[in-house]
Design an enzyme around this catalytic site. Structure first.
Site, PDB file in Angstrom:
ATOM      1  N   LYS A  53       0.836  -1.195   0.000  1.00 13.79           N
ATOM      2  CA  LYS A  53       0.000   0.000   0.000  1.00 13.79           C
ATOM      3  C   LYS A  53       0.877   1.253   0.000  1.00 13.79           C
ATOM      4  O   LYS A  53       1.822   1.364   0.781  1.00 13.79           O
ATOM      5  CB  LYS A  53      -0.932   0.001   1.211  1.00 13.79           C
ATOM      6  CG  LYS A  53      -1.965  -1.115   1.166  1.00 13.79           C
ATOM      7  CD  LYS A  53      -2.912  -1.058   2.347  1.00 13.79           C
ATOM      8  CE  LYS A  53      -3.969  -2.166   2.263  1.00 13.79           C
ATOM      9  NZ  LYS A  53      -4.901  -2.128   3.416  1.00 13.79           N
TER      10      LYS A  53
ATOM     11  N   LEU B  49      -8.984   2.377  16.981  1.00 15.38           N
ATOM     12  CA  LEU B  49      -8.567   3.148  18.145  1.00 15.38           C
ATOM     13  C   LEU B  49      -7.089   3.485  17.958  1.00 15.38           C
ATOM     14  O   LEU B  49      -6.371   2.786  17.250  1.00 15.38           O
ATOM     15  CB  LEU B  49      -8.765   2.352  19.432  1.00 15.38           C
ATOM     16  CG  LEU B  49     -10.192   1.909  19.759  1.00 15.38           C
ATOM     17  CD1 LEU B  49     -10.195   0.987  20.966  1.00 15.38           C
ATOM     18  CD2 LEU B  49     -11.091   3.131  20.010  1.00 15.38           C
TER      19      LEU B  49
ATOM     20  N   CYS C 287     -11.127   8.733  18.284  1.00 17.09           N
ATOM     21  CA  CYS C 287     -11.420   9.263  16.957  1.00 17.09           C
ATOM     22  C   CYS C 287     -10.243  10.105  16.502  1.00 17.09           C
ATOM     23  O   CYS C 287      -9.750  10.950  17.258  1.00 17.09           O
ATOM     24  CB  CYS C 287     -12.692  10.118  16.973  1.00 17.09           C
ATOM     25  SG  CYS C 287     -13.073  10.909  15.363  1.00 17.09           S
TER      26      CYS C 287
ATOM     27  N   ASP D  65      15.267  35.843  -1.026  1.00 19.25           N
ATOM     28  CA  ASP D  65      14.138  35.590  -0.132  1.00 19.25           C
ATOM     29  C   ASP D  65      14.386  34.382   0.762  1.00 19.25           C
ATOM     30  O   ASP D  65      14.040  34.397   1.940  1.00 19.25           O
ATOM     31  CB  ASP D  65      12.872  35.369  -0.960  1.00 19.25           C
ATOM     32  CG  ASP D  65      11.662  35.081  -0.093  1.00 19.25           C
ATOM     33  OD1 ASP D  65      11.295  35.947   0.718  1.00 19.25           O
ATOM     34  OD2 ASP D  65      11.102  33.977  -0.207  1.00 19.25           O
TER      35      ASP D  65
END
Length: 636
Positions: A214, A317, A328, A606
């Site tokens: 994944k 959890l 949550c 900058d």
């Protein structure tokens, strides 16, 4: 109580060619002469066995809406070896060591949750693989009776080195966070090198049999939404599940609805390229909507926390690195399990505390706009997802094709057929040549170039000689009349409609005198704002294409190529900039080259002004020009 007798029965009846894993699930060993099965078959058999002999679920982990929480995410550390601009401050997140859960406290809590019905644990961070005892933690979790899956979410930097021992210890699932397939953009985002280490980790996971691997990609408008199709094309030949995550609000990330790319918008973009995209079935508690293109080895998924929440089936959890339980992800209420453990609370007392917290869990989290106003800890202190703190500026998209080019911020539909190349036996996007020069480079001086042939001169990417085709010529002929005024002396744009189209090339340069302190920080890439050379190069390329919008009387020129080189000059503590622009048309590109060099110089100022205001910008000049009616020019 019935699990141990069942294990003993199994051990008596299984033949000698079968051994028992820690849960009692049978795992066959290869007979002599047979090829061994992939290491991931053991967790599969283990999950099947445990599913068939599951115990009743705990009331402590069941909330008031009947949701059973069988998935626990444990953060091992808040520290990380990257400094992503939108996830973590460059100096890191301070947290006293005494506040972190110890290894024994992690395992004590894990045992308690697994005993009550948790069958999946995912280790997160920070970056969990920088914790020295991560392999030992996985091995000891693997011994817990009833735990079916042990996963980890990582940035992938240390994955290739640690994955073999982690797999042997019992790791069964991997999520790797990667928000861009462009090496140069990767370093800009994370303020560190490492793109190729992440790719090596993905390759190693595939090699060791993890399927799918994944890949988590947080999609943000103006940052990486133009790479959607490239990520999808990546799944054609690899067993990947690329998971596109909607950008979520947390403390400090200045969440803005305009930065969020919704699931529907992403899906529509992909379906325009692959209309045959088909929806896959999903488990009830799944957070991802999965899709697959027929014929592709991998798949893509969408995590729609903002546009279409999945609170109704939530079974997760979280325990933070400092030992707080979050029921949550978007809730701001937490309870410290660490403090109760250290105060000597019994197992029953800790369970009552957990049960009370789970029982208070709301039906669903607040809406996206309300969440953005809520107080919640930054994501790096909950778990590592490469999502959230200190949102990045919108940056130009970096094309995967050819040398480095900067596109506008609108969506780009790219051709997948040109975006991949073979890398160490694994199909990955082709790195722009800029990144190939300096990602992982051991050069004491850092050079940047977007020139396609820059590797031909490994010692310098900025040659004293101009890189544009040089035609020996004298100075431009002078004129006693200005071209950008009318007969009455008013400003006017030159009409170039009748001029012939010719090949035009111009090279301009600039020098930025930084001083010793700022120069050293740029040389070592230690500026808090990020990599000054990369940002200046991108700014120079973008400025060349915007010249007609900055200089009122300039014509819009369709540039065919822009190149920007930067070289560190240690003798002067300076950065030397050279910009080259090429186009075919009726007017020259001198202004484009000069604007590119000037804006790159301003950008360096900058980036460094917080360190020193004694920075001098100078020597902005045209070095050479070819093409056009007035002849060629070469500065001697």
């Amino acid at each position: 109580m019935a699990a141990q007798p069942m294990s003993r029965v199994l051990r008596r009846v299984l033949t000698s060619s079968v051994r028992s894993c820690s849960s009692g699930a049978p795992v066959t060993q290869p007979r002599p002469g047979e090829r061994s099965q992939p290491a991931l078959e053991e967790p599969s058999r283990r999950r099947q066995f445990l599913r068939e002999h599951a115990a009743p679920f705990s009331a402590f982990l069941t909330d008031g809406f009947g949701r059973q929480h069988s998935y626990l995410r444990i953060s091992l550390t808040e520290k990380c070896n990257l400094r992503c601009q939108y996830c973590m401050p460059e100096e890191g997140v301070p947290l006293p060591r005494a506040d972190l859960l110890t290894t024994e406290e992690i395992l004590t809590l894990a045992r308690l949750f697994v005993k009550e019905g948790v069958d999946k644990i995912r280790l997160t961070g920070g970056e969990p693989l920088i914790r020295p005892d991560v392999v030992d933690i996985v091995a000891r979790l693997h011994q817990l009776e009833g735990l079916r899956t042990i996963g980890i979410t990582t940035n992938g930097i240390n994955l290739a080195r640690l994955l073999p021992p982690l797999q042997k210890a019992g790791l069964s699932a991997i999520n790797i966070s990667l928000d861009t397939l462009v090496p140069a953009k990767f370093e800009f985002i994370v303020r560190r090198k490492g793109f190729h280490k992440v790719m090596e980790g993905i390759h190693k996971a595939i090699e060791l049999g993890y399927s799918p691997v994944k890949v988590n990609c947080v999609v943000m408008r103006g940052l990486n939404e133009d790479e959607l199709l490239d990520f999808v094309a990546w799944t054609e030949g690899l067993p990947l599940d690329v998971r596109f995550i909607e950008y979520m609000p947390f403390d400090g990330n200045k969440w803005n609805f305009k930065k969020m790319v919704s699931y529907k918008e992403m899906l529509d973009t992909i379906q325009q390229q692959w209309p045959e995209l088909e929806k896959l079935p999903e488990e009830e508690s799944s957070t991802a909507k999965a899709f697959k293109i027929p014929g592709f080895q991998g798949q893509v998924s969408f995590i729609t926390s903002m546009s279409e929440h999945f609170c109704g089936t939530c079974n997760r959890l979280r325990i933070t690195a400092d030992g707080n339980l979050k029921v949550c992800l978007f809730g701001n209420s937490e309870v410290s399990l660490r403090d109760h453990l250290r105060a000597g609370a019994s197992e029953e007392e800790v369970l009552r505390i957990i049960g009370a917290a789970v029982g208070r869990k709301k039906r669903q989290h607040a809406g996206m706009f309300n969440i953005s106003q809520m107080k919640n800890r930054p994501m790096i202190l909950i778990e590592f997802s490469l999502m959230l703190q200190d949102s990045p500026p919108a940056i130009p998209s970096i094309s995967l094709r050819g040398s480095l080019r900067v596109q506008g911020l609108r969506h780009r539909v790219s051709s997948s057929s040109q975006m991949v190349t073979l890398w160490k036996g694994c199909w990955v996007p082709q790195a722009p040549l800029l990144a190939q020069r300096w990602l992982g480079s051991g050069f004491p001086q850092r050079h940047l170039s977007s020139h396609p042939d820059s590797d031909a001169n490994p010692k310098k990417c900025l040659s004293p000689e101009p890189r544009a085709p040089a035609t020996p010529s004298g100075p431009l002929p002078t004129s006693d009349q200005l071209t950008h005024v009318d007969t009455e002396g008013r400003a006017a744009m030159v009409d170039v409609g009748r001029k012939p189209d010719t090949e035009r090339v111009a090279v301009a340069s600039a020098v930025v005198l930084l001083g010793p302190v700022a120069f050293k920080l740029v040389q070592e890439n230690q500026l808090k704002k990020g990599d000054a050379l990369v940002v200046a190069q991108l700014a120079g390329i973008q400025a060349a294409k915007l010249t007609s919008q900055l200089i009122p009387l300039c014509h819009h020129v369709a540039l065919s190529h822009v190149q920007v080189w930067l070289e560190l000059d240690s003798t002067r503590h300076a950065v030397v900039i050279q910009a080259s622009c090429r186009a075919r048309g009726p007017t020259g590109v001198e202004m484009e080259a000069l604007t590119s060099a000037a804006v790159a110089a301003l950008t360096l100022y900058d980036m460094c002004k917080a360190v020193s205001r004694d920075i001098v910008l100078g020597e902005i000049k045209l070095d050479s020009k070819t093409g056009g009616q007035r002849g060629d020019f070469q500065r001697t």
